[in-house]
Scaffold this motif. Sequence first.
Motif, PDB file in Angstrom:
ATOM      1  N   ALA A 151      23.361  86.152   8.503  1.00  0.00           N
ATOM      2  CA  ALA A 151      23.181  84.996   9.391  1.00  0.00           C
ATOM      3  C   ALA A 151      24.095  85.103  10.606  1.00  0.00           C
ATOM      4  CB  ALA A 151      23.451  83.705   8.628  1.00  0.00           C
ATOM      5  N   GLN A 152      25.345  85.536  10.376  1.00  0.00           N
ATOM      6  CA  GLN A 152      26.277  85.705  11.496  1.00  0.00           C
ATOM      7  C   GLN A 152      25.826  86.804  12.438  1.00  0.00           C
ATOM      8  OE1 GLN A 152      30.193  86.304   9.892  1.00  0.00           O
ATOM      9  NE2 GLN A 152      30.250  84.336   8.830  1.00  0.00           N
ATOM     10  N   GLU A 153      25.318  87.917  11.865  1.00  0.00           N
ATOM     11  CA  GLU A 153      24.819  89.015  12.716  1.00  0.00           C
ATOM     12  C   GLU A 153      23.621  88.570  13.539  1.00  0.00           C
ATOM     13  OE1 GLU A 153      23.988  92.157  10.047  1.00  0.00           O
ATOM     14  OE2 GLU A 153      26.089  92.710   9.714  1.00  0.00           O
ATOM     15  N   ASP A 154      22.682  87.840  12.903  1.00  0.00           N
ATOM     16  CA  ASP A 154      21.504  87.347  13.630  1.00  0.00           C
ATOM     17  C   ASP A 154      21.917  86.407  14.757  1.00  0.00           C
ATOM     18  OD1 ASP A 154      19.945  88.799  11.938  1.00  0.00           O
ATOM     19  OD2 ASP A 154      19.413  87.114  10.631  1.00  0.00           O
ATOM     20  N   ALA A 155      22.858  85.519  14.479  1.00  0.00           N
ATOM     21  CA  ALA A 155      23.321  84.583  15.510  1.00  0.00           C
ATOM     22  C   ALA A 155      23.985  85.331  16.661  1.00  0.00           C
ATOM     23  CB  ALA A 155      24.293  83.568  14.895  1.00  0.00           C
ATOM     24  N   ALA A 156      24.770  86.364  16.315  1.00  0.00           N
ATOM     25  CA  ALA A 156      25.438  87.150  17.367  1.00  0.00           C
ATOM     26  C   ALA A 156      24.423  87.897  18.216  1.00  0.00           C
ATOM     27  CB  ALA A 156      26.426  88.121  16.725  1.00  0.00           C
ATOM     28  N   LEU A 157      23.392  88.459  17.569  1.00  0.00           N
ATOM     29  CA  LEU A 157      22.355  89.182  18.315  1.00  0.00           C
ATOM     30  C   LEU A 157      21.582  88.241  19.236  1.00  0.00           C
ATOM     31  CD1 LEU A 157      20.956  91.562  15.539  1.00  0.00           C
ATOM     32  CD2 LEU A 157      22.333  92.196  17.522  1.00  0.00           C
ATOM     33  N   GLN A 158      21.240  87.067  18.734  1.00  0.00           N
ATOM     34  CA  GLN A 158      20.519  86.102  19.559  1.00  0.00           C
ATOM     35  C   GLN A 158      21.359  85.666  20.755  1.00  0.00           C
ATOM     36  OE1 GLN A 158      19.301  82.903  17.015  1.00  0.00           O
ATOM     37  NE2 GLN A 158      17.833  84.145  15.872  1.00  0.00           N
ATOM     38  N   LYS A 159      22.633  85.429  20.513  1.00  0.00           N
ATOM     39  CA  LYS A 159      23.522  85.032  21.605  1.00  0.00           C
ATOM     40  C   LYS A 159      23.642  86.139  22.639  1.00  0.00           C
ATOM     41  CE  LYS A 159      28.215  83.369  22.529  1.00  0.00           C
ATOM     42  NZ  LYS A 159      29.526  83.030  21.916  1.00  0.00           N
ATOM     43  N   ALA A 160      23.785  87.386  22.158  1.00  0.00           N
ATOM     44  CA  ALA A 160      23.892  88.518  23.081  1.00  0.00           C
ATOM     45  C   ALA A 160      22.610  88.680  23.892  1.00  0.00           C
ATOM     46  CB  ALA A 160      24.199  89.787  22.304  1.00  0.00           C
ATOM     47  N   ALA A 161      21.443  88.496  23.240  1.00  0.00           N
ATOM     48  CA  ALA A 161      20.171  88.621  23.943  1.00  0.00           C
ATOM     49  C   ALA A 161      20.031  87.550  25.025  1.00  0.00           C
ATOM     50  CB  ALA A 161      19.013  88.515  22.950  1.00  0.00           C
ATOM     51  N   LYS A 162      20.431  86.309  24.693  1.00  0.00           N
ATOM     52  CA  LYS A 162      20.361  85.233  25.680  1.00  0.00           C
ATOM     53  C   LYS A 162      21.278  85.512  26.861  1.00  0.00           C
ATOM     54  CE  LYS A 162      19.077  81.516  22.493  1.00  0.00           C
ATOM     55  NZ  LYS A 162      19.495  80.217  21.893  1.00  0.00           N
ATOM     56  N   GLU A 163      22.484  85.978  26.566  1.00  0.00           N
ATOM     57  CA  GLU A 163      23.428  86.266  27.647  1.00  0.00           C
ATOM     58  C   GLU A 163      22.934  87.415  28.513  1.00  0.00           C
ATOM     59  OE1 GLU A 163      27.108  86.994  25.710  1.00  0.00           O
ATOM     60  OE2 GLU A 163      27.563  84.861  25.367  1.00  0.00           O
ATOM     61  N   ALA A 164      22.335  88.442  27.879  1.00  0.00           N
ATOM     62  CA  ALA A 164      21.801  89.570  28.646  1.00  0.00           C
ATOM     63  C   ALA A 164      20.641  89.125  29.537  1.00  0.00           C
ATOM     64  CB  ALA A 164      21.350  90.679  27.693  1.00  0.00           C
ATOM     65  N   LYS A 165      19.766  88.274  28.988  1.00  0.00           N
ATOM     66  CA  LYS A 165      18.635  87.766  29.763  1.00  0.00           C
ATOM     67  C   LYS A 165      19.119  86.932  30.949  1.00  0.00           C
ATOM     68  CE  LYS A 165      14.328  85.176  29.229  1.00  0.00           C
ATOM     69  NZ  LYS A 165      13.480  84.425  28.264  1.00  0.00           N
ATOM     70  N   LYS A 166      20.126  86.100  30.688  1.00  0.00           N
ATOM     71  CA  LYS A 166      20.680  85.265  31.752  1.00  0.00           C
ATOM     72  C   LYS A 166      21.330  86.120  32.828  1.00  0.00           C
ATOM     73  CE  LYS A 166      23.902  81.422  32.497  1.00  0.00           C
ATOM     74  NZ  LYS A 166      24.859  80.505  31.831  1.00  0.00           N
ATOM     75  N   ALA A 167      22.065  87.156  32.406  1.00  0.00           N
ATOM     76  CA  ALA A 167      22.718  88.046  33.374  1.00  0.00           C
ATOM     77  C   ALA A 167      21.691  88.807  34.211  1.00  0.00           C
ATOM     78  CB  ALA A 167      23.625  89.023  32.628  1.00  0.00           C
ATOM     79  N   LYS A 168      20.598  89.241  33.556  1.00  0.00           N
ATOM     80  CA  LYS A 168      19.550  89.951  34.282  1.00  0.00           C
ATOM     81  C   LYS A 168      18.889  89.039  35.317  1.00  0.00           C
ATOM     82  CE  LYS A 168      15.263  92.520  33.628  1.00  0.00           C
ATOM     83  NZ  LYS A 168      14.261  93.003  32.636  1.00  0.00           N
ATOM     84  N   ALA A 169      18.577  87.809  34.896  1.00  0.00           N
ATOM     85  CA  ALA A 169      17.959  86.859  35.829  1.00  0.00           C
ATOM     86  C   ALA A 169      18.879  86.579  37.017  1.00  0.00           C
ATOM     87  CB  ALA A 169      17.618  85.557  35.097  1.00  0.00           C
ATOM     88  N   GLU A 170      20.168  86.455  36.743  1.00  0.00           N
ATOM     89  CA  GLU A 170      21.133  86.203  37.809  1.00  0.00           C
ATOM     90  C   GLU A 170      21.229  87.392  38.754  1.00  0.00           C
ATOM     91  OE1 GLU A 170      23.911  84.211  40.119  1.00  0.00           O
ATOM     92  OE2 GLU A 170      22.532  83.512  38.577  1.00  0.00           O
ATOM     93  N   ALA A 171      21.181  88.611  38.173  1.00  0.00           N
ATOM     94  CA  ALA A 171      21.237  89.813  39.004  1.00  0.00           C
ATOM     95  C   ALA A 171      19.991  89.926  39.887  1.00  0.00           C
ATOM     96  CB  ALA A 171      21.376  91.049  38.113  1.00  0.00           C
ATOM     97  N   VAL A 172      18.826  89.615  39.306  1.00  0.00           N
ATOM     98  CA  VAL A 172      17.578  89.661  40.086  1.00  0.00           C
ATOM     99  C   VAL A 172      17.613  88.635  41.204  1.00  0.00           C
ATOM    100  CG1 VAL A 172      15.099  89.248  39.980  1.00  0.00           C
ATOM    101  CG2 VAL A 172      16.199  90.586  38.190  1.00  0.00           C
ATOM    102  N   ARG A 173      18.073  87.415  40.862  1.00  0.00           N
ATOM    103  CA  ARG A 173      18.145  86.361  41.884  1.00  0.00           C
ATOM    104  C   ARG A 173      19.099  86.765  43.003  1.00  0.00           C
ATOM    105  NH1 ARG A 173      21.309  82.956  43.802  1.00  0.00           N
ATOM    106  NH2 ARG A 173      22.984  83.604  42.406  1.00  0.00           N
ATOM    107  N   LYS A 174      20.234  87.340  42.633  1.00  0.00           N
ATOM    108  CA  LYS A 174      21.212  87.752  43.632  1.00  0.00           C
ATOM    109  C   LYS A 174      20.655  88.865  44.504  1.00  0.00           C
ATOM    110  CE  LYS A 174      26.011  89.270  44.088  1.00  0.00           C
ATOM    111  NZ  LYS A 174      27.244  89.639  43.346  1.00  0.00           N
ATOM    112  N   ALA A 175      19.951  89.825  43.871  1.00  0.00           N
ATOM    113  CA  ALA A 175      19.365  90.928  44.631  1.00  0.00           C
ATOM    114  C   ALA A 175      18.297  90.426  45.604  1.00  0.00           C
ATOM    115  CB  ALA A 175      18.766  91.960  43.674  1.00  0.00           C
ATOM    116  N   GLU A 176      17.478  89.476  45.144  1.00  0.00           N
ATOM    117  CA  GLU A 176      16.441  88.915  46.015  1.00  0.00           C
ATOM    118  C   GLU A 176      17.061  88.137  47.174  1.00  0.00           C
ATOM    119  OE1 GLU A 176      14.006  86.622  43.451  1.00  0.00           O
ATOM    120  OE2 GLU A 176      12.849  88.336  42.721  1.00  0.00           O
ATOM    121  N   ALA A 177      18.126  87.404  46.872  1.00  0.00           N
ATOM    122  CA  ALA A 177      18.798  86.653  47.928  1.00  0.00           C
ATOM    123  C   ALA A 177      19.404  87.605  48.965  1.00  0.00           C
ATOM    124  CB  ALA A 177      19.881  85.761  47.324  1.00  0.00           C
TER     125      ALA A 177
END
Length: 278
Positions: free
Chosen positions: A86-112
């Motif tokens: 359960a702890q590993e699954d929660a950590a993976l989900q958190k890491a995936a969300k953070e990676a997705k958020k970072a990617k979206a922020e990078a794309v937005r910054k690049a477009e800007a």
Amino acid sequence: MSQTAHIPSHRKPRRGASKLSLRAGVAGGVLSTIAVAGAAGPANAEPLTETVEMPTLTSLDTDLASVVAASAEASQQEALDLSLRAQEDAALQKAAKEAKKAKAEAVRKAEAEKAEAEKAEKARSEARERASRTASRTSLTAHSSAGTSAGGSSTASKPVTGSAAAIVAFARAQVGDAYISGGTGPNSWDCSGLVQAAYRQAGISLPRVSSSQSSMGTSVSLSSLQPGDILYWGSRSGSYHVAIYVGGGKYVGAQNPSTGVVERSLDWDMPSGAVRIV
């Protein structure tokens, strides 16, 4: 006869001597038989014994305690494994969300950054174009003034002949017609449709679109224009508007839906450049 002779006694009668003697005899016989049997057996014989082992409660309790302890340990390990997963699954989900958020922020910054760079480049291009138009307007004004002073008349007074005359005459004849995108005449035009039709009068075939028309012929400066030259706005290979120079510092072109085909001074909207085909 005495007075007590007829009164019965209350004491229990004693057992008869014969009965006591009989019991003593039986007991003595039994003991004699045992003695004889003992004497008849081997002198070194050991008493016959047989031991039957029965399960003890202590052994059963020990086995049961071991089973219970093993079951409890297995349950505890399983619970620990579930908790770790359960702890590993929660950590993976958190890491995936953070990676997705970072990617979206990078794309937005690049477009800007891209939009900002395009905006800056557009501003520089417009500044260069304005500077070029200003320089061309100054040069054209000086050239026209010099021509008038030297010869007493401007270039508009020079006669237009040949193919250029046919091109200019046709263009001027369409002044007042409507502007329609994609129009090729006879009463409505867009900018490249009018230029193409005018050159057709001189027997010259031109491409349909403005960027292709301005890429033909020879590039000439705005200070050396001749009637029949094609004026363009934008870059030579990427122009967005064309018109025909008719002399006297003027041009004819299908401008837009609000004005239609007009004859205007170059100062009204200075072109970016010009090409000569005839």
